[in-house]
Motif scaffolding. Structure first.
Motif: not given
Length: 313
Positions: A233-235, A245-255, A294-303
């Motif tokens: 939930l923190g991620a 966001a990239k770090w948190a998204s990569a963590f959620l992908v693994i979990v 994974i797309l979020l990791v690739q693109m980033g969180p945006g403006g």
């Protein structure tokens, strides 16, 4: 003959060497990054998070050219599986719609046929990256139609999962705007291409995390489950606000990937068991949400994110 070049000295200068004759040096201590307190726990966490983020970038470097294609395939894999299931279980689907949902004969056939065509056509367009904006609308319509047609609109677990799937579809739409560099819909003159990308990325980020929220509050509790839920939930919060966001998204992908393999292991259940179809459905839906992350990791969180605001200030 020996020529000699004379260098004029500034007035008042001594005969010795001056390393900074023009006064460009600055002996005052810096008040910026170098002046940060290395013993501060928040500073230590920031440095650690930056190291993790850099390592994620390094580890995923060989995969980066293929990540968008992998992500798009994973996002639509639940629709491909669902269309295959409808075709292979056509008579059972008709029986359920006519017997339990009271669909008239013919309308049930049309309902299933439209769903299959939209899912196959929309999935193919997303994978091929052609007309992705119309494909995402078609697939989102399928999610809504099935929720109403199968009477699952008030099922909380189904509702949260499908919100996350729609978040993945929004990420596909955002990626189309991101890579195309021009407006996707000319009929919306009030929003620029950049604004649309920011808002769709924000909506996609928020919707993606609903799957994990549903997982956190479903099932029996244990110490391990409570720990994973709190960390997850923190991620999810970091993804929603766009902080690391990239770090948190990569963590959620693994979990989510580990959770999916061990919890939704439909292959370990006999093919005649009714639970198998439910686990298979959950498995492929989770894969779709992993694709969105994974797309979020690739693109980033945006403006519209903390990460982007930190670049400004």
């Amino acid at each position: 003959m020996t020529s000699r070049i004379s260098i004029a000295r500034p007035a008042g200068a001594s005969g010795g060497y001056q390393p900074d004759p023009h006064g460009f040096g600055n002996s005052r201590p810096s008040s910026g990054y170098r002046a940060a307190n290395s013993d501060d726990p928040f500073e230590k966490f920031r440095v650690l998070a930056k190291q993790v983020e850099d390592n994620v970038d390094i580890w995923t470097q060989p995969l980066k050219p293929y990540l968008p294609a992998i992500a798009r395939f994973l996002i639509v894999v639940t629709f491909l599986e669902d269309s295959l299931r409808i075709v292979t279980q056509w008579s059972d689907q008709l029986w359920y719609l006519q017997r339990h949902r009271h669909f008239p004969w013919g309308i049930s056939h049309l309902f299933l046929a439209i769903n299959v065509l939209l899912m196959l056509g929309g999935s193919g367009a997303v994978i091929a990256k052609r007309y992705a904006e119309y494909a995402t609308i078609a697939l989102t319509s399928v999610v809504i139609m099935q929720a109403i047609g199968y009477g699952l609109i008030f099922d909380l677990s189904f509702f949260l999962r499908n919100l996350s799937v729609m978040g993945g579809l929004l990420m596909v739409f955002s990626e189309t705007v991101y890579t195309r560099g021009r407006p996707s819909f000319a009929g919306i003159p009030t929003l620029s291409e950049n604004d649309r990308k920011k808002y769709f990325l924000l909506a996609g980020r928020i919707l993606l995390i609903f799957l994990f929220i549903g997982f956190a509050f479903r099932g029996e509790w244990s110490i391990a489950r409570a720990f994973v839920s709190l960390v997850g939930l923190g991620a999810c919060t970091m993804v929603a606000v766009g902080f690391k966001a990239k770090w948190a998204s990569a963590f959620l992908v693994i979990v989510l990937s580990v959770f999916n393999v061990f919890i939704n292991n439909f292959w370990s259940i006999h093919s005649a068991h009714p639970q198998r179809d439910f686990l298979k459905y959950d498995f492929f839906q989770t894969l779709s949400i992993v694709g969105g992350l994974i797309l979020l990791v690739q693109m980033g969180p945006g403006g519209l994110s903390v990460d982007e605001k930190k670049k400004t200030y």
